[in-house]
Write a protein that holds these residues in place. Structure first.
Motif, short mmCIF file in Angstrom:
data_model
loop_
_atom_site.label_atom_id
_atom_site.label_comp_id
_atom_site.label_asym_id
_atom_site.label_seq_id
_atom_site.Cartn_x
_atom_site.Cartn_y
_atom_site.Cartn_z
N ALA A 27 0.83 -1.21 0.00
CA ALA A 27 0.00 0.00 0.00
C ALA A 27 0.86 1.25 0.00
CB ALA A 27 -0.93 0.00 1.21
N LEU A 28 1.97 1.23 0.75
CA LEU A 28 2.89 2.37 0.78
C LEU A 28 3.50 2.61 -0.60
CD1 LEU A 28 4.62 4.50 2.32
CD2 LEU A 28 6.28 2.68 2.65
N VAL A 29 3.96 1.55 -1.23
CA VAL A 29 4.56 1.68 -2.56
C VAL A 29 3.53 2.18 -3.57
CG1 VAL A 29 5.62 0.39 -4.47
CG2 VAL A 29 6.37 -0.02 -2.12
N ASP A 30 2.35 1.57 -3.56
CA ASP A 30 1.30 1.96 -4.50
C ASP A 30 0.88 3.42 -4.31
OD1 ASP A 30 1.36 -0.60 -5.53
OD2 ASP A 30 -0.48 -1.26 -4.51
N SER A 31 0.75 3.84 -3.05
CA SER A 31 0.36 5.22 -2.76
C SER A 31 1.44 6.20 -3.20
CB SER A 31 0.11 5.39 -1.26
OG SER A 31 -0.93 4.56 -0.84
N THR A 32 2.70 5.83 -2.99
CA THR A 32 3.82 6.69 -3.39
C THR A 32 3.85 6.83 -4.91
OG1 THR A 32 5.08 6.02 -1.45
CG2 THR A 32 6.31 6.98 -3.27
N VAL A 33 3.73 5.72 -5.62
CA VAL A 33 3.74 5.75 -7.09
C VAL A 33 2.58 6.58 -7.61
CG1 VAL A 33 3.45 4.33 -9.15
CG2 VAL A 33 5.01 3.59 -7.35
N SER A 34 1.41 6.41 -7.02
CA SER A 34 0.23 7.15 -7.45
C SER A 34 0.42 8.67 -7.23
CB SER A 34 -0.98 6.65 -6.67
OG SER A 34 -2.13 7.34 -7.03
N ALA A 35 0.96 9.03 -6.07
CA ALA A 35 1.18 10.45 -5.78
C ALA A 35 2.20 11.05 -6.74
CB ALA A 35 1.65 10.62 -4.34
N LEU A 36 3.28 10.34 -7.00
CA LEU A 36 4.30 10.84 -7.92
C LEU A 36 3.75 10.96 -9.34
CD1 LEU A 36 7.41 8.85 -6.64
CD2 LEU A 36 6.96 11.29 -6.34
N ALA A 37 2.93 10.01 -9.75
CA ALA A 37 2.34 10.04 -11.10
C ALA A 37 1.43 11.25 -11.27
CB ALA A 37 1.58 8.75 -11.37
N SER A 38 0.81 11.70 -10.18
CA SER A 38 -0.07 12.86 -10.28
C SER A 38 0.68 14.17 -10.03
CB SER A 38 -1.24 12.73 -9.31
OG SER A 38 -0.79 12.76 -7.98
N GLY A 39 2.01 14.10 -9.90
CA GLY A 39 2.82 15.30 -9.78
C GLY A 39 3.10 15.77 -8.36
N GLU A 40 2.63 15.03 -7.38
CA GLU A 40 2.86 15.41 -5.99
C GLU A 40 4.24 14.92 -5.54
OE1 GLU A 40 -0.36 14.45 -3.20
OE2 GLU A 40 -1.53 13.87 -4.97
N LYS A 41 4.73 15.50 -4.44
CA LYS A 41 5.95 14.97 -3.85
C LYS A 41 5.58 14.24 -2.57
CE LYS A 41 7.46 19.23 -1.60
NZ LYS A 41 8.56 20.19 -1.49
N VAL A 42 6.40 13.28 -2.18
CA VAL A 42 6.14 12.46 -1.01
C VAL A 42 7.24 12.72 0.01
CG1 VAL A 42 5.87 10.11 -0.14
CG2 VAL A 42 5.02 10.70 -2.41
N GLN A 43 6.87 13.22 1.19
CA GLN A 43 7.83 13.50 2.25
C GLN A 43 7.62 12.50 3.37
OE1 GLN A 43 6.94 17.78 2.89
NE2 GLN A 43 9.18 17.97 2.88
N ILE A 44 8.71 11.83 3.75
CA ILE A 44 8.67 10.90 4.87
C ILE A 44 9.66 11.43 5.91
CG2 ILE A 44 9.00 8.53 5.64
CD1 ILE A 44 8.34 7.68 2.74
N SER A 45 9.13 11.92 7.02
CA SER A 45 9.95 12.52 8.05
C SER A 45 11.01 11.54 8.53
CB SER A 45 9.06 12.93 9.22
OG SER A 45 9.82 13.55 10.22
N GLY A 46 12.24 12.01 8.60
CA GLY A 46 13.35 11.17 9.04
C GLY A 46 14.00 10.38 7.93
N LEU A 47 13.38 10.35 6.76
CA LEU A 47 13.93 9.61 5.63
C LEU A 47 14.29 10.55 4.48
CD1 LEU A 47 14.61 6.77 4.56
CD2 LEU A 47 12.32 6.69 3.61
N GLY A 48 13.31 11.26 3.95
CA GLY A 48 13.58 12.19 2.87
C GLY A 48 12.35 12.51 2.04
N THR A 49 12.60 13.11 0.88
CA THR A 49 11.54 13.54 -0.01
C THR A 49 11.75 12.92 -1.40
OG1 THR A 49 11.37 15.64 1.15
CG2 THR A 49 10.40 15.54 -1.04
N ILE A 50 10.69 12.35 -1.94
CA ILE A 50 10.72 11.82 -3.30
C ILE A 50 9.86 12.76 -4.15
CG2 ILE A 50 10.25 9.84 -4.79
CD1 ILE A 50 10.15 8.14 -2.19
N SER A 51 10.43 13.25 -5.24
CA SER A 51 9.70 14.15 -6.11
C SER A 51 9.98 13.82 -7.57
CB SER A 51 10.08 15.61 -5.82
OG SER A 51 11.46 15.80 -6.00
N VAL A 52 9.19 14.43 -8.45
CA VAL A 52 9.35 14.19 -9.88
C VAL A 52 10.13 15.35 -10.48
CG1 VAL A 52 8.12 13.92 -12.06
CG2 VAL A 52 7.19 12.90 -9.99
#
Length: 91
Positions: A27-52
């Motif tokens: 679910a985490l992977v699917d949600s991250t991929v979905s958010a990135l595909a829609s142009g959003e960035k994903v921030q995980i506190s303590g880990l980092g930020t994934i963006s397009v």
């Protein structure tokens, strides 16, 4: 560490069933991929930020023939490490 190993480690640390942990990780992977595909960035506190990031079209060279080739524009995911993780890695 691959996905299977990650699931095993999380299951041991949380005393949850591997099946339940696998559903959460998926679910985490699917949600991250979905958010990135829609142009959003994903921030995980303590880990980092994934963006397009968008890469512009450019002209490259074939290393064998030195012929010019057109490289089309594309999008790629980039990861920026959080400050706390960077500090932990550099101790």
């Amino acid at each position: 560490m691959n996905k299977t190993q990650l699931i095993e480690v999380i299951a041991q640390k949380t005393n949850l069933k591997k099946k339940d942990v696998e559903a959460c990780v998926t679910a985490l992977v699917d949600s991250t991929v979905s958010a990135l595909a829609s142009g959003e960035k994903v921030q995980i506190s303590g880990l980092g930020t994934i963006s397009v990031k968008e890469k512009a079209a450019r002209t490259g060279r074939n290393p064998k023939t030195q012929a010019a080739i057109d490289i089309p524009a594309s999008k790629t995911a980039t990861f920026t490490v959080s400050k706390s993780l960077k500090e932990t890695l550099n101790k």
